[in-house]
Write an enzyme that holds these catalytic residues in place. Sequence first.
Site, PDB file in Angstrom:
ATOM      1  N   HIS A 192       4.627  -8.793  -7.327  1.00  0.00           N
ATOM      2  CA  HIS A 192       6.097  -8.743  -7.939  1.00  0.00           C
ATOM      3  C   HIS A 192       6.084  -8.906  -9.383  1.00  0.00           C
ATOM      4  O   HIS A 192       5.650  -8.237 -10.042  1.00  0.00           O
ATOM      5  CB  HIS A 192       6.750  -9.880  -7.218  1.00  0.00           C
ATOM      6  CG  HIS A 192       6.786  -9.517  -5.697  1.00  0.00           C
ATOM      7  ND1 HIS A 192       6.902  -8.463  -5.198  1.00  0.00           N
ATOM      8  CD2 HIS A 192       6.937 -10.824  -4.797  1.00  0.00           C
ATOM      9  CE1 HIS A 192       7.038  -8.642  -4.138  1.00  0.00           C
ATOM     10  NE2 HIS A 192       7.063 -10.137  -3.715  1.00  0.00           N
ATOM     11  N   LYS A 234      12.468  -8.441   6.848  1.00  0.00           N
ATOM     12  CA  LYS A 234      11.762  -7.886   5.910  1.00  0.00           C
ATOM     13  C   LYS A 234      10.592  -8.736   5.780  1.00  0.00           C
ATOM     14  O   LYS A 234      10.525  -9.973   5.664  1.00  0.00           O
ATOM     15  CB  LYS A 234      12.270  -8.078   4.407  1.00  0.00           C
ATOM     16  CG  LYS A 234      11.177  -7.592   3.272  1.00  0.00           C
ATOM     17  CD  LYS A 234      11.440  -6.182   3.074  1.00  0.00           C
ATOM     18  CE  LYS A 234      10.646  -5.607   1.723  1.00  0.00           C
ATOM     19  NZ  LYS A 234      11.222  -6.003   0.520  1.00  0.00           N
ATOM     20  N   ILE A 235       9.394  -7.991   6.366  1.00  0.00           N
ATOM     21  CA  ILE A 235       7.905  -8.673   6.444  1.00  0.00           C
ATOM     22  C   ILE A 235       7.117  -7.644   5.561  1.00  0.00           C
ATOM     23  O   ILE A 235       7.413  -6.602   4.971  1.00  0.00           O
ATOM     24  CB  ILE A 235       7.477  -8.775   7.815  1.00  0.00           C
ATOM     25  CG1 ILE A 235       7.247  -7.319   8.484  1.00  0.00           C
ATOM     26  CG2 ILE A 235       8.435  -9.471   8.613  1.00  0.00           C
ATOM     27  CD1 ILE A 235       6.646  -7.220   9.747  1.00  0.00           C
ATOM     28  N   SER A 236       5.973  -8.048   5.415  1.00  0.00           N
ATOM     29  CA  SER A 236       4.808  -7.121   4.803  1.00  0.00           C
ATOM     30  C   SER A 236       4.258  -6.095   5.677  1.00  0.00           C
ATOM     31  O   SER A 236       4.336  -6.638   7.042  1.00  0.00           O
ATOM     32  CB  SER A 236       3.506  -8.377   4.360  1.00  0.00           C
ATOM     33  OG  SER A 236       2.611  -7.308   3.970  1.00  0.00           O
ATOM     34  N   THR A 285      -0.111  -6.753   2.040  1.00  0.00           N
ATOM     35  CA  THR A 285      -0.508  -5.804   1.420  1.00  0.00           C
ATOM     36  C   THR A 285      -1.851  -5.940   0.334  1.00  0.00           C
ATOM     37  O   THR A 285      -2.649  -5.274   0.389  1.00  0.00           O
ATOM     38  CB  THR A 285       0.249  -4.891   1.194  1.00  0.00           C
ATOM     39  OG1 THR A 285       1.149  -4.519   2.349  1.00  0.00           O
ATOM     40  CG2 THR A 285      -0.164  -3.423   0.746  1.00  0.00           C
ATOM     41  N   ALA A 286      -1.164  -6.735  -0.433  1.00  0.00           N
ATOM     42  CA  ALA A 286      -2.099  -6.952  -1.643  1.00  0.00           C
ATOM     43  C   ALA A 286      -3.522  -7.555  -1.275  1.00  0.00           C
ATOM     44  O   ALA A 286      -4.475  -7.304  -1.805  1.00  0.00           O
ATOM     45  CB  ALA A 286      -1.308  -8.253  -2.286  1.00  0.00           C
TER      46      ALA A 286
END
Length: 276
Positions: free
Chosen positions: A151, A53-55, A107-108
Site C-alpha cells: 500500500h 473485500k479480501i486478499s 498476495t504479498a
Amino acid sequence: MNIAYSPCPNDTFVFHALAHGLIEGAPELEVQYADIDITNTLAAKGEGPEVMKISFAALPYVIDDYALIPCGGALGRGCGPLILTAGEKNPGDLAGKTVAVPSERSTAYMLFRFWAKQMMPESLPVIKVMPFDDIMPAVQEGRVDAGLVIHEARFTYQNYDLNMMEDLGDWWEKDTGLPIPLGAIIAKRSLDAEKITEWVRASVDYAWEHPESSKDYVMEHAQEMSVDVAESHIDLYVNEFTRDLGEDGFAAVESLLSRAAEENIVPSFDLSKLRK
C-alpha cells in the site's frame, strides 16, 4: 446488503457511490470498514458480511461459499509489494535471516515465497508476522533484516531511510507477463452475483465520472494520509481491472493461485470456480 471493505482510498473511492445510494436499483448498504486481514479471517470462519473485500490469497479457503465478483477489486501493474532493507543488500544476504511480513495469508506473502524460492532455494528466510505499521520502524532499527510492505509504504519508505531491494510487482510481471492480483471482491453464493457485479461496476464508473464527489468520503477514512498520497494510492490501485477483470485479470488470478497450490501455500481447489 452488508458489505465490508477497507478504509483505504482505493476502496472508499470505488464504493463511494454505492455506499451513498447513488446507484439506481442498488440496495442500501450497511458498511463495515475493516482491514483485509480482518475480512480474510471473517470469510474463512464464515462469519463475514454478504459482500467483502479480501486478499486474492485468501480466496482458495472460501471459494466454495463465496463467488468472485469480476470488478471492484485491485489488480494492476507497478503496484506490487516491496522488500525493504536498511542499507544496500543483495537477495542472497537474506538467506536464513529474518524478514517481517504483514500477513501469511496475502498476495504479498505468496509473491515473497515465490521470489525467495527462486533467489535463495538452499536457505529460505525466517518469517516474522508483524503489524503493517511496525514493519518499517523494525527494519530501520535493525530488529529484522528486511520487511515486506504494501500500500502507501510505496510512497513513504524513503522517510525511514530504507532501500528497496525488490519490487515484487515488477518481478512478478517479468516472470509471468501478467498483472498482480491483490484484493478481490467476493459475495456469498446465495446472492445474485450478476446484480452485484452490475452495481459495483456502476459505482466504479460513477467514481471516474465524478472524481470530486468522493473526495470528502475518501479523506474522512484516509487515516491521516495526505491528499497527495491518497490520490497516488487511487491512481495506482484503481484501473481497468477494477472495472472488469477481463481475460488478463482472470489469467493472473489463476496463475497466482494455481502456483501457490502447487507449492502448498494454499489448499488445492477447483480453479473453474473462479469464473462461476
